[in-house]
Design a protein around this motif. Structure first.
Motif, short mmCIF file in Angstrom:
data_model
loop_
_atom_site.label_atom_id
_atom_site.label_comp_id
_atom_site.label_asym_id
_atom_site.label_seq_id
_atom_site.Cartn_x
_atom_site.Cartn_y
_atom_site.Cartn_z
N SER A 186 -8.79 -4.31 -8.04
CA SER A 186 -9.13 -3.67 -6.77
C SER A 186 -9.35 -4.70 -5.67
CB SER A 186 -10.39 -2.81 -6.94
OG SER A 186 -10.77 -2.23 -5.72
N LYS A 187 -10.09 -5.76 -5.98
CA LYS A 187 -10.35 -6.80 -4.99
C LYS A 187 -9.06 -7.54 -4.62
CE LYS A 187 -15.20 -7.67 -6.19
NZ LYS A 187 -16.18 -8.64 -6.73
N THR A 188 -8.21 -7.77 -5.63
CA THR A 188 -6.95 -8.47 -5.37
C THR A 188 -6.04 -7.63 -4.49
OG1 THR A 188 -7.10 -9.57 -7.52
CG2 THR A 188 -4.96 -9.61 -6.42
N ILE A 189 -5.97 -6.33 -4.77
CA ILE A 189 -5.15 -5.43 -3.95
C ILE A 189 -5.65 -5.41 -2.51
CG2 ILE A 189 -4.52 -3.01 -3.57
CD1 ILE A 189 -4.46 -2.67 -6.62
N ASP A 190 -6.97 -5.41 -2.34
CA ASP A 190 -7.54 -5.42 -0.98
C ASP A 190 -7.17 -6.68 -0.21
OD1 ASP A 190 -8.71 -2.97 -1.33
OD2 ASP A 190 -10.66 -3.76 -1.93
N LYS A 191 -6.94 -7.79 -0.95
CA LYS A 191 -6.64 -9.07 -0.30
C LYS A 191 -5.13 -9.29 -0.10
CE LYS A 191 -10.75 -11.42 -2.08
NZ LYS A 191 -11.25 -12.51 -2.97
N LEU A 192 -4.32 -8.38 -0.64
CA LEU A 192 -2.87 -8.53 -0.47
C LEU A 192 -2.49 -8.43 1.01
CD1 LEU A 192 -1.45 -6.26 -3.34
CD2 LEU A 192 -1.39 -8.77 -3.26
N PRO A 193 -1.40 -9.09 1.41
CA PRO A 193 -0.88 -8.88 2.76
C PRO A 193 -0.64 -7.39 2.99
CG PRO A 193 0.22 -10.74 1.73
CD PRO A 193 -0.62 -10.11 0.66
N GLU A 194 -0.76 -6.97 4.23
CA GLU A 194 -0.76 -5.54 4.56
C GLU A 194 0.44 -4.80 3.98
OE1 GLU A 194 -0.87 -2.59 8.47
OE2 GLU A 194 -0.96 -4.77 8.72
N LYS A 195 1.65 -5.36 4.13
CA LYS A 195 2.84 -4.66 3.67
C LYS A 195 2.87 -4.53 2.14
CE LYS A 195 5.84 -5.77 7.58
NZ LYS A 195 7.10 -6.45 8.02
N GLU A 196 2.46 -5.61 1.45
CA GLU A 196 2.44 -5.56 -0.02
C GLU A 196 1.40 -4.55 -0.50
OE1 GLU A 196 2.13 -9.42 -1.84
OE2 GLU A 196 3.36 -10.33 -0.27
N ARG A 197 0.26 -4.53 0.15
CA ARG A 197 -0.80 -3.59 -0.22
C ARG A 197 -0.33 -2.14 -0.03
NH1 ARG A 197 -4.36 -5.51 2.80
NH2 ARG A 197 -4.40 -3.98 4.49
N LEU A 198 0.41 -1.90 1.04
CA LEU A 198 0.91 -0.56 1.32
C LEU A 198 1.94 -0.15 0.28
CD1 LEU A 198 0.93 1.92 3.09
CD2 LEU A 198 2.57 0.77 4.61
N VAL A 199 2.82 -1.07 -0.12
CA VAL A 199 3.83 -0.77 -1.14
C VAL A 199 3.17 -0.41 -2.45
CG1 VAL A 199 5.65 -1.77 -2.58
CG2 VAL A 199 5.68 -2.15 -0.11
N VAL A 200 2.17 -1.20 -2.86
CA VAL A 200 1.45 -0.93 -4.11
C VAL A 200 0.80 0.45 -4.05
CG1 VAL A 200 -0.53 -1.61 -5.52
CG2 VAL A 200 1.08 -3.33 -4.73
N SER A 201 0.16 0.74 -2.94
CA SER A 201 -0.53 2.03 -2.79
C SER A 201 0.44 3.20 -2.85
CB SER A 201 -1.29 2.06 -1.46
OG SER A 201 -1.87 3.32 -1.24
N LEU A 202 1.55 3.10 -2.13
CA LEU A 202 2.51 4.20 -2.09
C LEU A 202 3.25 4.36 -3.42
CD1 LEU A 202 4.04 3.68 1.48
CD2 LEU A 202 2.38 5.41 0.76
N PHE A 203 3.53 3.23 -4.09
CA PHE A 203 4.31 3.29 -5.32
C PHE A 203 3.47 3.76 -6.51
CE2 PHE A 203 6.46 1.45 -9.06
CZ PHE A 203 7.74 1.92 -8.86
N TYR A 204 2.28 3.18 -6.67
CA TYR A 204 1.48 3.46 -7.86
C TYR A 204 0.48 4.58 -7.69
CZ TYR A 204 3.47 -0.79 -9.81
OH TYR A 204 4.33 -1.72 -10.28
N PHE A 205 0.01 4.82 -6.48
CA PHE A 205 -1.00 5.84 -6.28
C PHE A 205 -0.43 7.12 -5.67
CE2 PHE A 205 -3.23 1.75 -6.24
CZ PHE A 205 -4.15 1.97 -7.25
#
Length: 262
Positions: A201-220
């Motif tokens: 969770s902490k690592t995802i929060d620290k990801l660059p904005e675009k990468e964080r958005l991709v992870v959120s849209l793809f996995y969640f």
């Protein structure tokens, strides 16, 4: 697949009982038929980020074995959602099938390993997420070359949920056991799982904005890469690259976390 109302859920539960407890083959066939569309759904989603040389029919063939395995191993008495459990199993079977049939060239695997090692080393050295330029400098690549490698290794960055994890001297554990509660977990397993989730969770929060958005849209949100590309107004290949970078960053954080436990 359409959502079931309370009456339909009761009927489905009855079929599980008929098959598991009474060996009713018609009930087994009904369950297979009901959940078979999950295989096509997973294949469509997975195929978006794969090379054109990968035949979707092959994915579906591999996925059917994953569905049958999920049906055999699912504990219907626990009240869990079968679709969620099955989709992880199906996806894992597809990735395992691709690997076993050598869909990923050795050179691609080697590139993926070097990139992952670079992220891990730079993460540990700088105590923060490395930038693209730092990774390029470490590997001796231009940014364009790095992006191409990330695209080429998009499949290699995926993991099978049935793949065993743990050191050689430790008892191996399938990845899906972290996702599905098949057995009552021990307190230490709960603590480790909670710690791992906190690290991710902490690592995802620290990801660059675009990468964080991709992870959120793809996995969640469970969007396909092409759907994410439309949302973010980027090409599917660029989304695949962002996904690969995010996975490498997450892996490096987990590796550092594990090393701190030793």
């Amino acid at each position: 697949m359409t959502r079931l109302n309370h009456q339909d859920k009761a009927k489905e539960f009855d079929k599980w009982i008929l098959w598991k407890q009474e060996g009713d083959k018609d009930a087994e066939l009904d369950l297979i038929t009901r959940f078979l569309p999950l295989v096509t759904k997973v294949a469509n989603k997975l195929a978006i980020g794969l090379p054109n040389t990968v035949d979707k029919d092959d994915l579906i063939s591999f996925g059917r074995f994953g569905l049958l395995d999920a049906l055999q191993k699912f504990d219907y008495t626990r009240g869990l959602q079968f679709e969620t459990y099955a989709m992880w199993r199906i996806r894992g079977a597809m990735i395992d099938g691709l690997r076993e049939n050598d869909w990923i060239p050795r050179t691609v695997r080697d590139k993926a390993k070097k990139i992952e090692e670079a992220y891990i080393y730079l993460e540990q050295k700088n105590m923060r997420t490395p930038t693209d330029s730092e990774v390029c400098e470490y590997l001796g690549l231009t940014e364009k070359e790095l992006q191409q490698v990330l695209f080429d290794t998009s499949l290699a960055s995926m993991v099978s949920i049935d793949e065993s994890v743990g050191d050689e001297d430790e008892q191996k554990t399938a990845r899906h056991t972290y996702l599905v509660d098949e057995l009552t977990p021990r307190p230490e397993m709960i603590a480790e799982s909670n710690n791992m989730k906190e690290v991710l969770s902490k690592t995802i929060d620290k990801l660059p904005e675009k990468e964080r958005l991709v992870v959120s849209l793809f996995y969640f949100e469970e969007l396909t890469l092409s759907e994410i590309a439309e949302v973010m107004n980027l090409s599917p290949s660029r989304i695949s690259q962002l996904h690969s970078k995010a996975i490498f960053r997450l892996r490096s954080s987990l590796t550092r976390w594990k090393s701190q436990l030793m």
